[in-house]
Write a protein that holds these residues in place. Structure first.
Motif, mmCIF file in Angstrom:
data_model
loop_
_atom_site.group_PDB
_atom_site.id
_atom_site.type_symbol
_atom_site.label_atom_id
_atom_site.label_comp_id
_atom_site.label_asym_id
_atom_site.label_seq_id
_atom_site.Cartn_x
_atom_site.Cartn_y
_atom_site.Cartn_z
ATOM 1 N N THR A 57 0.826 -1.218 0.000
ATOM 2 C CA THR A 57 0.000 0.000 0.000
ATOM 3 C C THR A 57 0.855 1.261 0.000
ATOM 4 O O THR A 57 0.524 2.241 -0.645
ATOM 5 C CB THR A 57 -0.940 0.055 1.223
ATOM 6 N N HIS A 58 1.971 1.241 0.774
ATOM 7 C CA HIS A 58 2.866 2.403 0.804
ATOM 8 C C HIS A 58 4.184 1.985 1.440
ATOM 9 O O HIS A 58 4.301 0.886 1.974
ATOM 10 C CB HIS A 58 2.219 3.571 1.538
ATOM 11 N N ALA A 59 5.167 2.903 1.398
ATOM 12 C CA ALA A 59 6.550 2.506 1.668
ATOM 13 C C ALA A 59 7.016 2.642 3.118
ATOM 14 O O ALA A 59 8.213 2.646 3.376
ATOM 15 C CB ALA A 59 7.486 3.274 0.739
ATOM 16 N N HIS A 60 6.097 2.744 4.070
ATOM 17 C CA HIS A 60 6.547 2.764 5.464
ATOM 18 C C HIS A 60 7.061 1.392 5.880
ATOM 19 O O HIS A 60 6.558 0.367 5.424
ATOM 20 C CB HIS A 60 5.395 3.201 6.385
ATOM 21 N N GLU A 61 8.032 1.399 6.798
ATOM 22 C CA GLU A 61 8.665 0.142 7.207
ATOM 23 C C GLU A 61 7.672 -0.856 7.796
ATOM 24 O O GLU A 61 7.841 -2.062 7.656
ATOM 25 C CB GLU A 61 9.780 0.403 8.242
ATOM 26 N N ASP A 62 6.630 -0.354 8.472
ATOM 27 C CA ASP A 62 5.661 -1.295 9.049
ATOM 28 C C ASP A 62 4.759 -1.913 7.964
ATOM 29 O O ASP A 62 3.881 -2.726 8.275
ATOM 30 C CB ASP A 62 4.838 -0.652 10.182
ATOM 31 N N HIS A 63 5.034 -1.551 6.699
ATOM 32 C CA HIS A 63 4.291 -2.146 5.576
ATOM 33 C C HIS A 63 5.191 -2.838 4.544
ATOM 34 O O HIS A 63 4.730 -3.681 3.799
ATOM 35 C CB HIS A 63 3.414 -1.090 4.892
ATOM 36 N N ILE A 64 6.475 -2.439 4.496
ATOM 37 C CA ILE A 64 7.387 -3.069 3.513
ATOM 38 C C ILE A 64 8.605 -3.736 4.153
ATOM 39 O O ILE A 64 9.326 -4.464 3.486
ATOM 40 C CB ILE A 64 7.925 -2.050 2.467
ATOM 41 N N SER A 125 -4.320 10.218 1.295
ATOM 42 C CA SER A 125 -3.214 11.003 1.834
ATOM 43 C C SER A 125 -2.737 10.367 3.126
ATOM 44 O O SER A 125 -3.479 9.728 3.872
ATOM 45 C CB SER A 125 -3.536 12.484 1.952
ATOM 46 N N HIS A 126 -1.433 10.497 3.339
ATOM 47 C CA HIS A 126 -0.765 9.895 4.489
ATOM 48 C C HIS A 126 0.561 10.639 4.637
ATOM 49 O O HIS A 126 0.765 11.647 3.973
ATOM 50 C CB HIS A 126 -0.588 8.390 4.194
ATOM 51 N N SER A 127 1.476 10.139 5.455
ATOM 52 C CA SER A 127 2.701 10.884 5.699
ATOM 53 C C SER A 127 3.886 10.441 4.839
ATOM 54 O O SER A 127 5.029 10.650 5.204
ATOM 55 C CB SER A 127 3.049 10.754 7.184
ATOM 56 N N GLY A 147 -5.435 0.657 4.258
ATOM 57 C CA GLY A 147 -4.038 0.984 4.516
ATOM 58 C C GLY A 147 -4.004 2.158 5.485
ATOM 59 O O GLY A 147 -4.988 2.430 6.171
ATOM 60 N N ASP A 148 -2.898 2.872 5.527
ATOM 61 C CA ASP A 148 -2.788 4.045 6.404
ATOM 62 C C ASP A 148 -3.297 5.254 5.628
ATOM 63 O O ASP A 148 -2.934 5.452 4.489
ATOM 64 C CB ASP A 148 -1.330 4.291 6.799
ATOM 65 N N TRP A 149 -4.124 6.050 6.275
ATOM 66 C CA TRP A 149 -4.694 7.190 5.557
ATOM 67 C C TRP A 149 -5.069 8.279 6.536
ATOM 68 O O TRP A 149 -5.113 8.069 7.754
ATOM 69 C CB TRP A 149 -5.943 6.758 4.785
HETATM 70 ZN ZN LIG Z 1 2.146 4.421 7.067
#
Ligand SMILES: [Zn+2]
Ligand SMILES: [Zn+2]
Length: 537
Positions: A57-64, A125-127, A147-149
């Protein structure tokens, strides 16, 4: 450690997709020597021939963060946006021997299918740039995994959560909404990233001397805000920290930092006038090896701060990191450095939705089922109550490993599958139940005593026992040496052993260890680990 599996079809021929493959950060206190953890994906590893793809979903460490480690065991094609794919690629370059991951880039809003799943990446949108929800359409209904939003009326870069798109999904009919719970305990709505940018610009402009800003390395919008603020104040930006360098390289390539002058390296810092510099530093969570901690300890080769300079924490302290962050703040304050945190001014906003934003999401999507995700027990429970209050018919409380049937029929918890944690221990990955961890805790609590005793074939002791101790205090309350207590305990024990016991090295080892632990408990109140070896000579 986000990793959500969606399955479709009868059990024998069920096909799966995995959404995200994240890692977590372990607390050193409970897991000495471990700082990273991965999800135990045994369930899907056993079924990997039926795993059709991994959606990022996005490139944060808790996701990739677990992808490079886990991919060789899964070997399914990975789908990610360009920004996430590029970050995964640069990260792999820094890990020698990393696998060649089969990666497909997905454009925002793109729709494609994998087996029975029709997949749509829905920008939110997210950080971090290019964050997405995924809409999964199946013959049994549509599931939206957010995902995170967050909602941001005026994002400074990247995609926005589109009311029209989510309303359209809601009108199509959403079977289940699997939604971020991270910030559900907060009322109201998050301020916009552009308000943070305005605040940063004001503070940087009004700073008399040097300014250092620390933030999450992956927050490109924030990096951009700092760079724009610096430009407006006639200051150069110096970037310090490998993680931030990596993100900035990718962000420049993809155009997210267009229109900004090149950033300076740490080495050029000392040549820039004191009121003409902004340093962007990694280490907002107090990581001991990151730039900020080293600056605070005056250990950084290039960057120094002195009284009158200012440090802005454009970040939030993640629970568990408070003591490290506070130690850094205190060290800086002792030097006369001015500190600005999100308690002083609007220098940070979360990337996760507060209650007000959640209310809008539920209003737009009107799911039949809500599955709270991404949060601690408190967040999940609060989200469940909240979803019920929004009129959602079925709220499923799923925890790690819960297997939920969403359709057909009413939702139902069917099973609990293996879903533990794995720890990264140096270069090895171990299960969370590995005995290394409790052993280390024990050693950290009371140290260890090692004893070697030489015996001949007749069961007679030869020479003096060799004794060593680690992690024990030196003196007892009455001022005797603790090592003498150990020595006496060994000698007394040996003297009292029967001939029969002496001929059995294992029995001697047990008896001596018991004696040492007993004697130490009497004078110290604690029992260390105790290793006794009988050597036959
Ligand atoms: Zn995130
Ligand atoms: Zn997350």
């Amino acid at each position: 450690m986000n990793a959500a599996l969606y399955g479709f079809g009868p059990e024998r021929s069920r096909k799966w997709i995995l959404v995200d493959c994240g890692m977590g950060f372990a607390g050193e206190e409970h897991t000495p020597g471990i700082d990273l953890m991965y999800p135990d994906l045994s369930f899907i590893i056993e079924r990997r021939k039926d795993l059709l793809g991994i959606l990022i979903t996005h490139a944060h460490e808790d996701h990739i963060g677990a992808l490079v480690e886990m991919w060789p065991k899964l070997r399914a094609p990975v789908f990610a946006t360009r920004f996430a794919a590029s970050l995964i690629a640069t990260r792999k370059l820094s890990e020698p021997g990393a696998p060649k991951i089969e990666m497909t880039e997905v454009a925002p809003g793109k729709r494609f299918s994998l087996g029975p799943f029709d997949i749509e990446y829905v920008p939110v949108s997210h950080s971090i740039p290019e964050s997405n929800a995924v809409a999964l359409r199946t013959p049994h209904g549509l599931v939206v995994h957010t995902g995170d939003w967050k909602l941001d009326p005026a994002p400074t870069l990247g995609s926005n959560t589109s009311e029209a798109t989510f309303r359209a999904l809601g009108e199509e009919g959403i079977l289940a909404l699997v939604c971020d719970s991270t910030n559900i305990v907060r009322d109201g709505e998050s301020p916009s990233e552009s308000e943070v940018a305005t605040t940063l610009a004001r503070i940087i402009k009004d700073s008399p001397h040097r300014v250092a800003v620390t933030t999450f390395a992956s927050n490109v919008a924030r990096i951009r805000a700092v760079a724009e603020a610096a430009l407006a104040a006639g200051r150069e930006v110096v970037v310090v920290g490998r993680a931030m360098d990596r993100v900035i390289t990718v962000a420049r390539e993809l155009g997210y930092l267009d229109g900004l002058p090149d950033f300076k390296t740490a080495q050029s810092y000392s040549y820039i006038a004191r009121d003409k510099v902004v340093a962007l530093l990694t280490g907002s969570q107090g990581e001991p090896r990151a730039a900020l901690a080293r600056v605070a300890e005056e250990q950084h080769p290039d960057i120094a701060l002195t009284a009158g300079d200012r440090v802005i924490f454009s970040s939030r302290t993640i629970p568990g990191n408070e003591s490290e962050v506070n130690a850094i703040i205190n060290a800086l304050v002792r030097k006369g450095i001015d500190i600005v945190t999100d308690r002083h001014d609007l220098v940070h906003v979360s990337g996760h939705p507060r209650k007000g934003e959640m209310r809008q999401m539920y209003e737009w999507t009107k799911p039949r089922i809500a599955v709270p995700a991404h949060g601690e027990d408190l967040h999940l429970a609060e989200h469940a109550a909240f979803a019920r209050a929004q009129g959602v018919a079925d709220v499923v409380k799923a925890r790690n490993g819960t297997l939920v049937r969403l359709a057909p029929g009413r939702p139902e918890i069917r099973d609990h599958v293996r879903a533990g944690r794995l720890y990264r221990d140096g270069d090895i990955v171990i299960p969370a139940l590995d005995k290394a961890i409790p052993e280390r805790r024990k050693l950290a609590f009371a140290g260890i005593v090692s004893v070697a005793i030489a015996m001949n074939k007749k069961g007679e002791f030869v020479g003096e026992p060799a004794v060593d101790q680690l992690g024990l205090p030196e003196l007892t309350r009455s001022g005797d040496k603790l090592i003498d207590v150990v020595d006496d305990a060994i000698l007394d024990c040996i003297k009292g052993l029967s001939r029969a016991v002496r001929r059995d090295p294992d029995a001697v080892e047990d008896a001596v260890a018991r004696a040492i632990r007993g004697a130490l408990r009497n004078v110290w109140g604690k029992k260390p680990a105790c290793h006794v070896m009988v050597v036959e000579v």
